[in-house]
Design a protein around this motif. Structure first.
Motif, PDB file in Angstrom:
ATOM      1  N   ARG A  57       0.835  -1.201   0.000  1.00  0.00           N
ATOM      2  CA  ARG A  57       0.000   0.000   0.000  1.00  0.00           C
ATOM      3  C   ARG A  57       0.874   1.258   0.000  1.00  0.00           C
ATOM      4  O   ARG A  57       2.071   1.196   0.278  1.00  0.00           O
ATOM      5  CB  ARG A  57      -0.916  -0.023   1.216  1.00  0.00           C
ATOM      6  N   ASP A  58       0.259   2.395  -0.327  1.00  0.00           N
ATOM      7  CA  ASP A  58       0.996   3.657  -0.409  1.00  0.00           C
ATOM      8  C   ASP A  58       1.676   4.037   0.905  1.00  0.00           C
ATOM      9  O   ASP A  58       2.702   4.704   0.898  1.00  0.00           O
ATOM     10  CB  ASP A  58       0.059   4.793  -0.850  1.00  0.00           C
ATOM     11  N   ASP A  59       1.106   3.611   2.034  1.00  0.00           N
ATOM     12  CA  ASP A  59       1.680   3.965   3.337  1.00  0.00           C
ATOM     13  C   ASP A  59       2.795   3.011   3.778  1.00  0.00           C
ATOM     14  O   ASP A  59       3.323   3.124   4.877  1.00  0.00           O
ATOM     15  CB  ASP A  59       0.592   4.042   4.409  1.00  0.00           C
ATOM     16  N   GLY A  60       3.156   2.040   2.923  1.00  0.00           N
ATOM     17  CA  GLY A  60       4.225   1.104   3.231  1.00  0.00           C
ATOM     18  C   GLY A  60       3.760  -0.169   3.910  1.00  0.00           C
ATOM     19  O   GLY A  60       4.551  -1.082   4.126  1.00  0.00           O
ATOM     20  N   SER A  61       2.472  -0.240   4.248  1.00  0.00           N
ATOM     21  CA  SER A  61       1.939  -1.471   4.831  1.00  0.00           C
ATOM     22  C   SER A  61       1.615  -2.452   3.701  1.00  0.00           C
ATOM     23  O   SER A  61       1.691  -2.109   2.521  1.00  0.00           O
ATOM     24  CB  SER A  61       0.698  -1.181   5.680  1.00  0.00           C
ATOM     25  N   PHE A  62       1.249  -3.668   4.081  1.00  0.00           N
ATOM     26  CA  PHE A  62       0.959  -4.710   3.099  1.00  0.00           C
ATOM     27  C   PHE A  62      -0.456  -5.230   3.295  1.00  0.00           C
ATOM     28  O   PHE A  62      -0.864  -5.507   4.418  1.00  0.00           O
ATOM     29  CB  PHE A  62       1.966  -5.863   3.227  1.00  0.00           C
ATOM     30  N   GLU A  63      -1.175  -5.353   2.191  1.00  0.00           N
ATOM     31  CA  GLU A  63      -2.525  -5.903   2.199  1.00  0.00           C
ATOM     32  C   GLU A  63      -2.470  -7.264   1.525  1.00  0.00           C
ATOM     33  O   GLU A  63      -2.067  -7.378   0.379  1.00  0.00           O
ATOM     34  CB  GLU A  63      -3.467  -4.968   1.446  1.00  0.00           C
ATOM     35  N   ILE A  64      -2.856  -8.286   2.285  1.00  0.00           N
ATOM     36  CA  ILE A  64      -2.792  -9.655   1.779  1.00  0.00           C
ATOM     37  C   ILE A  64      -4.203 -10.218   1.765  1.00  0.00           C
ATOM     38  O   ILE A  64      -4.881 -10.242   2.800  1.00  0.00           O
ATOM     39  CB  ILE A  64      -1.882 -10.547   2.649  1.00  0.00           C
ATOM     40  N   THR A  65      -4.658 -10.645   0.600  1.00  0.00           N
ATOM     41  CA  THR A  65      -5.960 -11.282   0.465  1.00  0.00           C
ATOM     42  C   THR A  65      -5.728 -12.775   0.377  1.00  0.00           C
ATOM     43  O   THR A  65      -5.040 -13.255  -0.513  1.00  0.00           O
ATOM     44  CB  THR A  65      -6.705 -10.749  -0.774  1.00  0.00           C
ATOM     45  N   ILE A  66      -6.324 -13.499   1.328  1.00  0.00           N
ATOM     46  CA  ILE A  66      -6.124 -14.944   1.455  1.00  0.00           C
ATOM     47  C   ILE A  66      -7.436 -15.642   1.157  1.00  0.00           C
ATOM     48  O   ILE A  66      -8.482 -15.272   1.694  1.00  0.00           O
ATOM     49  CB  ILE A  66      -5.670 -15.300   2.884  1.00  0.00           C
ATOM     50  N   THR A  67      -7.386 -16.654   0.293  1.00  0.00           N
ATOM     51  CA  THR A  67      -8.578 -17.401  -0.087  1.00  0.00           C
ATOM     52  C   THR A  67      -8.438 -18.850   0.328  1.00  0.00           C
ATOM     53  O   THR A  67      -7.415 -19.480   0.076  1.00  0.00           O
ATOM     54  CB  THR A  67      -8.811 -17.332  -1.616  1.00  0.00           C
ATOM     55  N   LYS A  68      -9.490 -19.371   0.975  1.00  0.00           N
ATOM     56  CA  LYS A  68      -9.520 -20.784   1.319  1.00  0.00           C
ATOM     57  C   LYS A  68     -10.057 -21.541   0.121  1.00  0.00           C
ATOM     58  O   LYS A  68     -11.160 -21.281  -0.340  1.00  0.00           O
ATOM     59  CB  LYS A  68     -10.385 -21.029   2.552  1.00  0.00           C
ATOM     60  N   GLU A  69      -9.273 -22.455  -0.399  1.00  0.00           N
ATOM     61  CA  GLU A  69      -9.668 -23.226  -1.588  1.00  0.00           C
ATOM     62  C   GLU A  69     -10.623 -24.338  -1.229  1.00  0.00           C
ATOM     63  O   GLU A  69     -10.674 -24.808  -0.134  1.00  0.00           O
ATOM     64  CB  GLU A  69      -8.425 -23.801  -2.268  1.00  0.00           C
TER      65      GLU A  69
END
Length: 69
Positions: A57-69
């Protein structure tokens, strides 16, 4: 569901994320926001069979989208 882990010290973000993932049903997603890239979490996700996508992200943090298969 979004889980904001910013401001937490390791291993809190990983523990909170793994606990939230236990509640997911097949096909559902969890989005987490972390201060840093969760390298050890990726190993766990691979072992558990989750797919994930990471965006810095622009603020240096990380956005992780996790999907259960």
């Amino acid at each position: 569901m979004i889980l904001d882990n910013r401001g937490l010290e390791p291993p809190q973000p990983m523990m909170r994320t793994l606990a939230a993932l236990e509640k997911l049903k097949s096909g559902e997603t969890l989005t987490i926001i972390n201060d840093r890239r969760p390298m050890f979490l990726y190993e766990q996700l691979d072992e558990l069979g989750y797919s994930y996508e990471t965006v810095e992200r622009d603020d240096g943090s990380f956005e992780i989208t996790i999907t259960k298969e």
